[in-house]
Design an enzyme around this catalytic site. Sequence first.
Site, PDB file in Angstrom:
ATOM      1  N   GLU A 217       0.810  -1.222   0.000  1.00 30.44           N
ATOM      2  CA  GLU A 217       0.000   0.000   0.000  1.00 30.44           C
ATOM      3  C   GLU A 217       0.841   1.269   0.000  1.00 30.44           C
ATOM      4  O   GLU A 217       0.549   2.223  -0.737  1.00 30.44           O
ATOM      5  CB  GLU A 217      -0.961   0.024   1.199  1.00 30.44           C
TER       6      GLU A 217
ATOM      7  N   HIS B 250     -10.497  -4.858  10.338  1.00 27.71           N
ATOM      8  CA  HIS B 250     -11.187  -4.576   9.073  1.00 27.71           C
ATOM      9  C   HIS B 250     -12.389  -3.671   9.285  1.00 27.71           C
ATOM     10  O   HIS B 250     -13.303  -3.666   8.471  1.00 27.71           O
ATOM     11  CB  HIS B 250     -11.648  -5.873   8.393  1.00 27.71           C
TER      12      HIS B 250
END
Lengths: 323, 325
Positions: free
Chosen positions: B60, B129
């Site tokens: 990322e 998450h």
Amino acid sequence: MEASDRKRLLREMLFARRFEERCAQAYQEREIGGFLHLYPGQEACAIGVLEKARKGQDYVVTGYRDHIHAIQCGADPKEVMAELYGKETGSSRGRGGSMHIYDVDHHFMGGYALVGGPFPLAAGFAKAIKLRGGDEIAICFLGDGANNQGTFHETMNMASLWKLPVLFVCENNLYGIGTAIERASSEINQYLRVAPYKIAASQVDGQDIDVVMAEAEKAITHVREKREPYFLELMTYRLRGHSMSDSGAYRSKEEVEQWAQRDPIGIYKKRLEAAGIIDAAAFQAMDEEILEQIENEIVRFALESPEPRVEDLERYVYVAEGA
Amino acid sequence: MAEMMYWQAILRAHDEELARDPLVFAMGEDIGVAGGTYKATSGLYAKYGPERVIDTPISENSYTGIGIGAAMLGCRPIVEIMSVNFAWLAMDQLMNNAAKIHYMSGGKIRCPFVMRVPGGTAHQLGAQHSARMEKVFMGISGLRVVTPATPRDAYGLLKSAVRSDDPVVLIEHESMYNLKGEVPDEEFFTPLEGVKVMRPGRDLSIFAYNISVHWALQAAERLAKEGVEAEVIDLRALKPLDRAGIAASVRKTHRALIVEEDEAPVGVGAEVMALINEDAFFELDAAPVRVHAKDVPIPYNRRLEKAAIPNADDVVAAAKKLLGK
């Protein structure tokens, strides 16, 4: 190479040395604030590599030791000095400082303070070049310390995978601030660390500008023609501290003195003397002329330039409408 | 006017911008061949090819940085982060580079970079998450942060973000990709600044954004049955916040309630309250109230998760309390 070019290169290295020494003086006089990372000892790296690049066309990025890289790309040393003095005429209008010099016109895309931060930026320049279809390349100069960041591995992987035209130049000065390379890197030879990513790489002496130029030419040709990355490791040494606030406790006087024998300016000067291109008197005259230029043009410009206006503090947070 | 889902609106904005400008490209994990976790880029790989719809490795921070570098040379990348939690890994490039390059170059470099993140809690995805990071993004000078609550805004905000010369973070929502709504057929752009009045009212102002707009609207519906007319304001742009728009609503209703999906210490609720204090304190008939998530890592267990995140019931209860009912 023509004698006049060799003389010019010697002058560029000497200028770089004197420029940085003058910065140190201004820092001690508190004319320059913040952190100041100087380049003495490593001049042959940036100057040698960029001599073989297409200056003003190829896109260059580096870390915080960035003054000389900017100047070699074509930045006006007056504007670089004015930036260090925090002036509105500075290359970043006094908003950046020593670690954030920019010269967009000459495609010097900045100095960055986060170690390893420029790796992906350089790959991004290469991605943009690829999309636009030009034959420029991106060149990323960073130190050995940056290779222990995740961005190094992530970017090497993607640069190789996506065949991005980027040259990574590792200026290995053997220390990440005060930590010796053998205490920080499980593989001391940095050029070997890109092998798993299938990137062509080499390691050469970074103190001899002729060696640097010869290898840089090969590396740049590789990137420009094959349109894929290359990793060039230059073995070098900083003769001063990491920054102005460096105690120097991590390395011996003997070691520094030993490397001073391999000062890139000394090596090249001797070579040019032997070739009859320059003599002691001419070198002396060159030095005096540089010191004069730094004092009367560059520092004077920085001193006499205006500070940014406080009313402009919030300018440049966003791009102004219609700008 | 066609009805479409949130993901389809995002896909349409992508498609139009990719077709218009060869320097627009999209990148992220699984967005190409696989079509995107939420289908928001489906079909684009076949149409625009691997150079412009790029499947990235799971890196990322560096693919964000590659997008930023390309933006510095005039490209307009749209970077998708698969889950907002993964954006933590990209924060170095986002906050140290994207947000600051224009300023620290004295305005000489622009960074027209777009990051899309599905923010918020979905269903039992657990603590790693279910992050909500709006408080982090909106605290960074130099970024623009917008949060579409409807398919219409998902389209219009992404269109504006791509055209913006500033770095923009779009916070979408994992639970809203299948939300349906009307989207005009013609091309349009939703402004990156300013609040939107979703429902006018006179008795109290409910400030919300992203998924909490829907909780607020549900609550307003129920309150209306009891004779309370709540004004629902979609903040929509979290950075910069539209302080004039917030104050204008408070001047009208004299009561303020802020609903955020994020946990309370530091965040949208605290910031909006501060702005109300600064700009409209003497207009208030009661102290402002906020409804927010509990200050816990989001638990897996269904009951616990539900208890951690606010809902329309909480908004109704808080509104009644605010009105002294």
